[in-house]
Motif scaffolding. Structure first.
Motif, PDB file in Angstrom:
ATOM      1  N   ALA A 145      50.781  60.220  12.430  1.00 44.63           N
ATOM      2  CA  ALA A 145      50.082  59.671  13.596  1.00 44.63           C
ATOM      3  C   ALA A 145      48.941  58.740  13.207  1.00 44.63           C
ATOM      4  O   ALA A 145      48.731  57.700  13.848  1.00 44.63           O
ATOM      5  CB  ALA A 145      49.555  60.810  14.475  1.00 44.63           C
ATOM      6  N   ASP A 146      48.205  59.085  12.155  1.00 46.67           N
ATOM      7  CA  ASP A 146      47.063  58.247  11.771  1.00 46.67           C
ATOM      8  C   ASP A 146      47.526  56.880  11.276  1.00 46.67           C
ATOM      9  O   ASP A 146      46.949  55.844  11.620  1.00 46.67           O
ATOM     10  CB  ASP A 146      46.208  58.941  10.713  1.00 46.67           C
ATOM     11  N   LYS A 147      48.601  56.871  10.484  1.00 49.21           N
ATOM     12  CA  LYS A 147      49.133  55.606   9.981  1.00 49.21           C
ATOM     13  C   LYS A 147      49.739  54.783  11.111  1.00 49.21           C
ATOM     14  O   LYS A 147      49.577  53.562  11.169  1.00 49.21           O
ATOM     15  CB  LYS A 147      50.178  55.862   8.897  1.00 49.21           C
ATOM     16  N   ALA A 148      50.451  55.468  12.021  1.00 47.33           N
ATOM     17  CA  ALA A 148      51.084  54.776  13.147  1.00 47.33           C
ATOM     18  C   ALA A 148      50.040  54.126  14.045  1.00 47.33           C
ATOM     19  O   ALA A 148      50.198  52.988  14.489  1.00 47.33           O
ATOM     20  CB  ALA A 148      51.942  55.750  13.946  1.00 47.33           C
ATOM     21  N   ALA A 149      48.958  54.837  14.314  1.00 52.82           N
ATOM     22  CA  ALA A 149      47.911  54.296  15.175  1.00 52.82           C
ATOM     23  C   ALA A 149      47.215  53.115  14.516  1.00 52.82           C
ATOM     24  O   ALA A 149      46.865  52.129  15.179  1.00 52.82           O
ATOM     25  CB  ALA A 149      46.893  55.394  15.500  1.00 52.82           C
ATOM     26  N   ALA A 150      47.029  53.191  13.202  1.00 56.82           N
ATOM     27  CA  ALA A 150      46.300  52.136  12.484  1.00 56.82           C
ATOM     28  C   ALA A 150      47.051  50.812  12.491  1.00 56.82           C
ATOM     29  O   ALA A 150      46.482  49.754  12.774  1.00 56.82           O
ATOM     30  CB  ALA A 150      46.030  52.587  11.056  1.00 56.82           C
ATOM     31  N   ASP A 163      56.201  49.739   4.444  1.00 55.10           N
ATOM     32  CA  ASP A 163      55.091  49.833   3.498  1.00 55.10           C
ATOM     33  C   ASP A 163      53.978  50.731   4.036  1.00 55.10           C
ATOM     34  O   ASP A 163      53.261  51.386   3.266  1.00 55.10           O
ATOM     35  CB  ASP A 163      54.509  48.443   3.199  1.00 55.10           C
ATOM     36  N   ALA A 164      53.831  50.757   5.359  1.00 46.50           N
ATOM     37  CA  ALA A 164      52.783  51.572   5.979  1.00 46.50           C
ATOM     38  C   ALA A 164      53.234  53.020   6.187  1.00 46.50           C
ATOM     39  O   ALA A 164      52.449  53.862   6.639  1.00 46.50           O
ATOM     40  CB  ALA A 164      52.379  50.967   7.316  1.00 46.50           C
ATOM     41  N   GLY A 165      54.495  53.303   5.884  1.00 40.84           N
ATOM     42  CA  GLY A 165      54.997  54.656   6.024  1.00 40.84           C
ATOM     43  C   GLY A 165      55.392  55.035   7.432  1.00 40.84           C
ATOM     44  O   GLY A 165      55.413  56.229   7.779  1.00 40.84           O
ATOM     45  N   VAL A 166      55.723  54.030   8.261  1.00 44.83           N
ATOM     46  CA  VAL A 166      56.119  54.311   9.644  1.00 44.83           C
ATOM     47  C   VAL A 166      57.398  53.554   9.984  1.00 44.83           C
ATOM     48  O   VAL A 166      57.835  52.680   9.236  1.00 44.83           O
ATOM     49  CB  VAL A 166      55.005  53.919  10.644  1.00 44.83           C
ATOM     50  N   THR A 216      54.410  58.396  18.443  1.00 42.47           N
ATOM     51  CA  THR A 216      53.114  57.763  18.705  1.00 42.47           C
ATOM     52  C   THR A 216      53.363  56.499  19.510  1.00 42.47           C
ATOM     53  O   THR A 216      54.248  55.715  19.167  1.00 42.47           O
ATOM     54  CB  THR A 216      52.389  57.386  17.394  1.00 42.47           C
ATOM     55  N   VAL A 217      52.620  56.303  20.583  1.00 43.10           N
ATOM     56  CA  VAL A 217      52.724  55.076  21.368  1.00 43.10           C
ATOM     57  C   VAL A 217      51.350  54.400  21.374  1.00 43.10           C
ATOM     58  O   VAL A 217      50.336  55.033  21.684  1.00 43.10           O
ATOM     59  CB  VAL A 217      53.183  55.349  22.816  1.00 43.10           C
ATOM     60  N   VAL A 218      51.349  53.128  21.018  1.00 43.94           N
ATOM     61  CA  VAL A 218      50.123  52.339  20.942  1.00 43.94           C
ATOM     62  C   VAL A 218      50.202  51.221  21.970  1.00 43.94           C
ATOM     63  O   VAL A 218      51.272  50.640  22.183  1.00 43.94           O
ATOM     64  CB  VAL A 218      49.936  51.746  19.527  1.00 43.94           C
ATOM     65  N   SER A 219      49.080  50.907  22.601  1.00 39.44           N
ATOM     66  CA  SER A 219      49.060  49.827  23.596  1.00 39.44           C
ATOM     67  C   SER A 219      48.107  48.726  23.172  1.00 39.44           C
ATOM     68  O   SER A 219      47.184  48.939  22.375  1.00 39.44           O
ATOM     69  CB  SER A 219      48.636  50.361  24.973  1.00 39.44           C
ATOM     70  N   TYR A 220      48.348  47.549  23.721  1.00 38.84           N
ATOM     71  CA  TYR A 220      47.472  46.397  23.477  1.00 38.84           C
ATOM     72  C   TYR A 220      47.555  45.476  24.682  1.00 38.84           C
ATOM     73  O   TYR A 220      48.625  45.306  25.274  1.00 38.84           O
ATOM     74  CB  TYR A 220      47.918  45.646  22.216  1.00 38.84           C
ATOM     75  N   VAL A 221      46.424  44.915  25.062  1.00 35.54           N
ATOM     76  CA  VAL A 221      46.374  43.959  26.165  1.00 35.54           C
ATOM     77  C   VAL A 221      45.834  42.639  25.645  1.00 35.54           C
ATOM     78  O   VAL A 221      44.761  42.587  25.037  1.00 35.54           O
ATOM     79  CB  VAL A 221      45.490  44.472  27.319  1.00 35.54           C
ATOM     80  N   HIS A 222      46.590  41.591  25.877  1.00 35.84           N
ATOM     81  CA  HIS A 222      46.156  40.255  25.463  1.00 35.84           C
ATOM     82  C   HIS A 222      45.500  39.539  26.638  1.00 35.84           C
ATOM     83  O   HIS A 222      45.933  39.663  27.772  1.00 35.84           O
ATOM     84  CB  HIS A 222      47.350  39.437  24.973  1.00 35.84           C
TER      85      HIS A 222
END
Length: 303
Positions: free
Chosen positions: A173-178, A269-272, A147-153
């Motif tokens: 995937a759901d935990k990773a995205a969260a 703790d989040a399982g990832v 899973t790859v997540v992006s963020y822009v500051h």
């Protein structure tokens, strides 16, 4: 011997917070070597660790794009921040990011790739003519994972801004995205040097060890009650290096959302598991020459 100029003293002061005379002495003692002068000041307790990124500036945008476990962050520079707010320029960054997501992990490969019937490089040159500023597709970073997540500051618009972050995670995937978005925001804020101690540049570690050793020995020599050498080498120096590693590696950092946990513990703790990350900030590594307004006007009049 290198001549120490006022500009060099000013740069060192701005990057370390040291006083003028201390900065001048540090440069003189180290023959004008800026990095060595920073270390000299730190050894004397006159400066904090300085990152080169603190001394650089450039305009433009970082654009991010993610699809099917792959993410890219591209940096395209402009001459002014005004252009970064231009819808035409923003569309260019968005399209280049999409092409980069499909074509590879090298700038030259992306430049040669097709974008609406023309090469990306041609499209950029046409944008230069329309916008009236020099534009530079400077770099890109590709990251892959389950899973790859992006963020822009500091986003200028959706998917682009001054800092782009990608995080690769392993796990549901759901935990990773969260939680991935929270980790990406953490990375944007803290700018870790490496994922873990194992991936940290050994040259950087050796340099820090040299600084902390010299500093600890000098402090001990000046103390009214000096500690035994064994305490210095077996406790104080290792303790300072442990702190350096925890502050500068992503997995070792205190999680900004819950400082009672390290990032590594929060992920567990989040399982990832965090398997990689990229943080791309506009202008990193580019020295931007600046002049005061009066000098700029005088120069224009002379021209």
């Amino acid at each position: 011997m290198t001549t120490v100029t006022a500009a060099m003293v000013k740069e060192l002061r701005e990057s370390t917070g040291a006083g003028m005379m201390d900065a001048k002495k540090a440069l003189t003692e180290n023959n004008g070597d800026m990095d060595a002068a920073v270390d000299w000041l730190r050894t004397k307790g006159l400066a904090k660790a300085a990152k080169k990124a603190d001394r650089v500036a450039a305009e433009g945008l970082v654009g991010v794009a993610v699809s099917n476990g792959k993410g890219v962050a591209v940096e395209i520079n402009s001459e002014t921040d005004f252009v970064a707010k231009n819808a035409d320029f923003q569309a260019l960054v968005r399209e280049v990011a999409k092409v980069a997501l499909e074509t590879g992990d090298e700038v030259e490969v992306v430049k040669a790739s097709d974008l609406n019937g023309k090469t990306v490089e041609t499209v950029i040159q046409e944008a230069v003519a329309r916008i009236g500023e020099n534009l530079n597709f400077r770099r890109l970073h590709v990251l892959e994972g389950d899973t790859v997540v992006s963020y822009v500051h500091n986003a200028a618009t959706e998917g682009m801004g001054k800092i782009g972050v990608l995080v690769a995670l392993k796990g549901p995937a759901d935990k990773a995205a969260a939680i991935g978005k929270q980790f990406a925001m953490h990375i944007a804020a803290t700018s870790p040097l490496s994922l873990s101690e194992a991936t940290l540049d050994p040259v950087l570690v050796e340099r820090e060890l040299a600084v902390q050793t010299a500093k600890a020995l000098e402090e001990n020599a000046a103390s009214a009650k000096p500690k035994p050498d064994a305490v210095i080498h077996n406790n104080i120096i290792p303790g300072r290096m442990k702190r350096f590693l925890s502050e500068n590696t992503l997995l070792g950092q205190a999680f900004v959302i819950n400082p009672d946990l390290t990032v590594e513990a929060a992920a567990k703790d989040a399982g990832v598991e965090i398997t990689g990350y990229a943080r791309v900030a506009v202008g990193e590594g580019i020295e931007k020459k600046t002049e005061d307004f009066a000098a700029e006007v005088a120069k224009a009049l002379q021209g």
